[in-house]
Write a protein that holds these residues in place. Sequence first.
Motif, PDB file in Angstrom:
ATOM      1  N   TYR A 107      -7.780 -10.206  15.282  1.00  0.00           N
ATOM      2  CA  TYR A 107      -6.865  -8.973  15.877  1.00  0.00           C
ATOM      3  C   TYR A 107      -7.388  -8.049  16.354  1.00  0.00           C
ATOM      4  N   HIS A 140      -3.071  -7.722  20.283  1.00  0.00           N
ATOM      5  CA  HIS A 140      -3.855  -8.988  20.359  1.00  0.00           C
ATOM      6  C   HIS A 140      -3.939  -9.815  19.229  1.00  0.00           C
ATOM      7  N   GLU A 184      -5.450 -13.964  17.582  1.00  0.00           N
ATOM      8  CA  GLU A 184      -5.874 -15.471  17.664  1.00  0.00           C
ATOM      9  C   GLU A 184      -6.085 -15.941  16.476  1.00  0.00           C
ATOM     10  N   LEU A 244      -9.192  -9.066  28.115  1.00  0.00           N
ATOM     11  CA  LEU A 244      -8.641  -9.983  27.202  1.00  0.00           C
ATOM     12  C   LEU A 244      -7.244  -9.720  26.846  1.00  0.00           C
ATOM     13  N   THR A 258      -5.227  -7.602  28.274  1.00  0.00           N
ATOM     14  CA  THR A 258      -4.144  -7.821  29.683  1.00  0.00           C
ATOM     15  C   THR A 258      -3.883  -9.081  29.859  1.00  0.00           C
ATOM     16  N   ALA A 259      -4.884 -10.053  29.772  1.00  0.00           N
ATOM     17  CA  ALA A 259      -4.428 -11.354  30.099  1.00  0.00           C
ATOM     18  C   ALA A 259      -3.263 -11.964  29.161  1.00  0.00           C
ATOM     19  N   GLN A 260      -3.021 -11.419  27.979  1.00  0.00           N
ATOM     20  CA  GLN A 260      -2.058 -12.111  26.973  1.00  0.00           C
ATOM     21  C   GLN A 260      -0.876 -11.187  26.901  1.00  0.00           C
ATOM     22  N   ASN A 261      -1.251  -9.846  27.190  1.00  0.00           N
ATOM     23  CA  ASN A 261      -0.109  -9.008  26.944  1.00  0.00           C
ATOM     24  C   ASN A 261      -0.455  -7.889  28.023  1.00  0.00           C
ATOM     25  N   TRP A 296       0.464  -4.174  27.160  1.00  0.00           N
ATOM     26  CA  TRP A 296      -0.073  -3.787  26.037  1.00  0.00           C
ATOM     27  C   TRP A 296       1.096  -3.289  25.178  1.00  0.00           C
TER      28      TRP A 296
END
Length: 101
Positions: free
Chosen positions: A9, A55, A57, A83, A85-88, A91
Amino acid sequence: MKYLNYCVYIVTNPKKTVLYIGVTNGLVRRLDEHLNNAGRPHTFAGRYWCHLLVHWELFANVQQAIAREKELKGWSRTKKDALVTAQNPEWRELNQEVGGF
């Protein structure tokens, strides 16, 4: 045999200027620990108020989780930011999405 999920995380501070990367088998518990340590100088995350999840995983295997944590810690700040920004992209604080806070 008990099945455990391991989580890598990333938490940040309210101004999003500092990142902390960790691994745990209890994300909600760990987020609570970060919140309780906020502002306390005896830990890195506490000293920099890092308690906002941005974030995570999941991994079924602790060795994989530890390897990923080490990989992410070796990245540049720019790559870590990309990384997240790609998922969130905004933010957003994801603590409530995993049951924390």
